[in-house]
Design a protein around this motif. Structure first.
Motif, PDB file in Angstrom:
ATOM      1  N   GLN A   2      52.105  69.670   6.259  1.00  0.00           N
ATOM      2  CA  GLN A   2      53.118  69.472   5.219  1.00  0.00           C
ATOM      3  C   GLN A   2      52.432  69.393   3.866  1.00  0.00           C
ATOM      4  O   GLN A   2      51.226  69.173   3.783  1.00  0.00           O
ATOM      5  N   ASP A   3      53.244  69.566   2.810  1.00  0.00           N
ATOM      6  CA  ASP A   3      52.642  69.518   1.484  1.00  0.00           C
ATOM      7  C   ASP A   3      52.719  68.103   0.908  1.00  0.00           C
ATOM      8  O   ASP A   3      53.154  67.162   1.575  1.00  0.00           O
TER       9      ASP A   3
ATOM     10  N   GLY B 232      56.051  66.182   1.229  1.00  0.00           N
ATOM     11  CA  GLY B 232      56.734  66.028   2.510  1.00  0.00           C
ATOM     12  C   GLY B 232      57.551  67.247   2.912  1.00  0.00           C
ATOM     13  O   GLY B 232      58.443  67.144   3.752  1.00  0.00           O
ATOM     14  N   GLN B 233      57.279  68.389   2.295  1.00  0.00           N
ATOM     15  CA  GLN B 233      57.932  69.630   2.747  1.00  0.00           C
ATOM     16  C   GLN B 233      57.050  70.239   3.842  1.00  0.00           C
ATOM     17  O   GLN B 233      55.821  70.225   3.728  1.00  0.00           O
ATOM     18  N   ILE B 234      57.708  70.760   4.876  1.00  0.00           N
ATOM     19  CA  ILE B 234      56.948  71.348   5.982  1.00  0.00           C
ATOM     20  C   ILE B 234      56.264  72.625   5.493  1.00  0.00           C
ATOM     21  O   ILE B 234      56.886  73.467   4.840  1.00  0.00           O
TER      22      ILE B 234
END
Lengths: 393, 259
Positions: free
Chosen positions: A285-286, A289-291
């Motif tokens: 994830q970045d 918290g984005q996958i």
């Protein structure tokens, strides 16, 4: 707490599915101890899927690598060509016992999709398989295979159009139609009870390894090695050996073009704790918290997470996980073909690659078992392309 | 921080959803102001997530556009801090658990309090997992808002008893998106909720027309519209403020016309 592996696991899923997950959990709690269910499953695994799968002593490989004895657990010889059949036969039988008339499944390379379509055909269930648009193009043969088996293949055009998005779409479809449908998850991931349920159905692999190796050597293996995407063949191979501290458990994850390039799917090496696809586990994830988009030559390992039990085995130190690049996996794919006359799945080649690296560090009286999770017919064209040759399917 | 209950003080509530950062955070600000000026009683601000599993294609694509425009959780907080001085209705967030988890619960809820966010809706955090955020959220005065679905049955009482803010009643099976017809027996579902809670009940998923608002408003305390608003924005980002103002007016009028 139910469905937890240390801090991992849980049920992070829309409210609409919660009662259905409870019903599934209750059904499995009941049927796992039901002699009639077990007899049906054992009969299908034996007569239809071809279990037990062979444990093969890879003598030429052993001699060539010059260390431990290498054994191959031949899940590639199962009906439909991979370990996926173990789980789908179990879940499809369970679906039938629960009164469901339809199963849905997600697939990356198509091995789980083909297995699900097969089980559905066998048991007279309707079947829909969600597959990323990009994967339907990369694996057109498997798309047609699923259609031959009577399944409907639904190309997924959302997000990155690969396995992660196929999982999203299967979950969305399940919330729309829960009454007659079971979502048959293909790996040890997702909300409870799936990580435990799929593990239970796959742990036949490890139980057979234990018995078969004992017949040959009278010993436990010294190491069990398997590739890890979500991690179902690995958990299946490891599970029975978790209490046997002398058995090293090693998972091989996809390092794609190399960890340093950022183009990989190495969750343990680079991921962090998060919540996605119904579970708390480790994910790529970045910072927000984005996958993260992931990459591997192997569509089956091209997944940004890992099953919660693996995350726990990693944290507790009971299992170790190593990254294997595309280059190493392709070389291992070719090596196994020439050395042993076995064309394995590119996923499984990640495990072979690691054994090539470590075999010589072990003594000749030690045994390393590798789970050969699937056969490689599906990958031949892609490997040829990787080597600069264009062939048609 | 504005109490969520205030949204239900002026007749049946019209609750509007927008995806923050679609197509830009500046645009989102103008959309929120237009919706409030038109009569929206509460605004749900969607923090975009890469994989929103409860959303249909319309909001999925809005999330993708918002992420592509560089929207981050911090930038959403900055936008909300600007908004709070300009609108006088409660604002809540709708997002998935991972961005919140990754931000860190105490830090996230502290910033919610600082930017006047009254509540948080997380579609992938069902009742059984509420302990993740519940005490932290409440300690910062943020209401964890729970959902009740057509399949909740025996779970309704448990969920409703502990509900904060309002109860989000999911009208239909499946994901968000406009629906011509809602087939769930909403009145049965809502009366079941009311037996266990006196919190307001708002119905979402599939709701878009003033006619639906009128008929649902007879049973519930409010309606929630997401996908319809997001598709108006997607179709005409520049013209959307005027359209959203008129749309909010028509929805609020429909809700006020219920006898």
């Amino acid at each position: 707490m139910t469905g937890r592996f240390g801090p991992y696991g849980g049920q992070y899923i829309p409210e609409t599915l919660m009662n259905e997950l409870f019903k599934l959990d209750q059904a499995w709690t009941h049927f796992r101890h039901d002699p009639a269910f077990q007899a049906d499953l054992d009969r299908l695994l034996h007569d239809y899927a071809g279990r037990p799968s062979r444990l093969y002593f890879a003598e030429r490989m052993t001699r060539d690598l010059g260390g431990a004895r290498i054994w191959l657990k031949r899940e590639d010889l199962n009906h439909t060509g991979s370990h996926k059949i173990n789980n789908v036969l179990g879940q499809a039988l369970l679906a039938q016992r629960m009164g469901k008339t339809r199963i849905i499944a997600e697939t990356g390379a198509g091995q789980h999709g083909v297995a699900a379509a097969t089980a559905a055909a066998l048991l007279g269930l309707e079947c829909e398989v969600f597959m990323g648009q990009e994967d339907t193009e990369r694996q057109s043969l498997n798309v047609y295979r699923m259609e031959l088996l009577g399944a409907r293949v639904r190309p997924v055009t959302s997000g990155t159009m690969t396995l992660k998005d196929a999982v999203n779409e299967a979950m969305r479809e399940w919330t729309a139609r829960v009454d007659d449908t079971l979502s048959v998850l293909g790996s040890v991931m997702g909300p409870h009870p799936f990580p435990a349920l799929v593990r239970d159905f796959q742990s036949v692999i490890g139980r057979e390894i234990r018995t078969q190796l004992a017949e040959q050597t009278g010993q436990l293996p010294d190491a069990v090695v398997a590739c890890v995407g979500g991690g179902s063949n690995a958990i299946g191979s490891f599970h029975t050996f978790i209490p046997d501290a002398s058995v090293a458990l090693i998972g091989c994850e996809a390092a794609g073009a190399g960890i340093e390039t950022g183009r990989h799917a190495a969750t343990i090496a680079t991921g962090s704790i998060g919540v996605f696809h119904g579970m708390k586990s480790l994910f790529c994830q970045d910072d927000d918290g984005q996958i993260a988009p992931v990459y591997s030559i192997s569509a089956g390992l091209d997944y940004p997470g890992i099953g919660p039990e693996h995350a726990w085995l990693h944290d507790s130190g009971r299992a170790s996980y190593v990254p294997i690049t595309d280059d190493q996996a392709v070389a291992a794919f070719e090596y196994l073909a020439r050395q042993e006359g076995i064309i394995c799945a590119i996923e499984s080649a990640h495990a072979i690659a690691h054994v090539q690296q470590i075999a010589a560090d072990w003594r000749p009286d030690q045994d390393i078992v590798v789970c050969l999770s699937g056969r490689g017919d599906k990958d031949v064209a892609a490997i040829a392309r990787y080597r600069g040759r264009t062939i048609s399917d | 921080m504005i109490d969520i209950a205030r949204a239900f003080d002026h007749g049946k509530a019209f609750i509007a959803f927008v995806t923050a950062g679609d197509p830009s955070l500046e645009a989102t600000e103008t959309y929120v102001k237009a919706l409030v000026a038109g009569g929206a009683d509460l605004i749900e601000i969607g923090i975009p997530f890469s994989d929103p599993i409860a959303e249909g294609p319309v909001i999925q694509q809005a999330d993708q556009r918002a992420l592509a425009s560089g929207t981050t959780v911090d930038r959403v907080f900055e936008m909300v801090a600007r908004l709070q001085t300009q609108v006088d209705v409660p604002l809540v967030f709708l997002t998935y658990l991972n961005p919140v988890f990754h931000y860190g619960y105490p830090a996230f809820f502290q910033r919610c309090r600082e930017s006047d966010i009254s509540g948080l809706i997380i579609p992938d955090l069902p009742f059984e997992e509420q302990a993740e955020i519940r005490s932290t959220a409440l300690s910062f005065g943020v209401a964890p808002i729970t959902m009740v679905a057509p399949t909740s049955d025996d779970r309704i009482a448990r969920i409703a008893t502990q509900a904060e803010g309002f109860i989000y009643a999911v009208s239909s099976l499946g994901v968000t998106g406009e629906r011509r017809q809602i087939t769930t027996d909403l009145s049965a579902m809502i009366s079941q909720i009311r037996r266990s809670s006196d919190r307001p009940v708002a119905v979402g998923f599939g709701v878009h027309s003033p006619e639906q608002a009128r008929s649902i408003g007879r049973m519930a305390d409010g309606v929630i519209v997401g996908s319809h608003i997001v598709s108006m924005i997607g179709a005409d980002p520049a013209g959307a403020p005027d359209q959203l103002f008129e749309y909010a007016q028509s929805m609020k009028q429909a809700l006020l016309s219920i006898d």
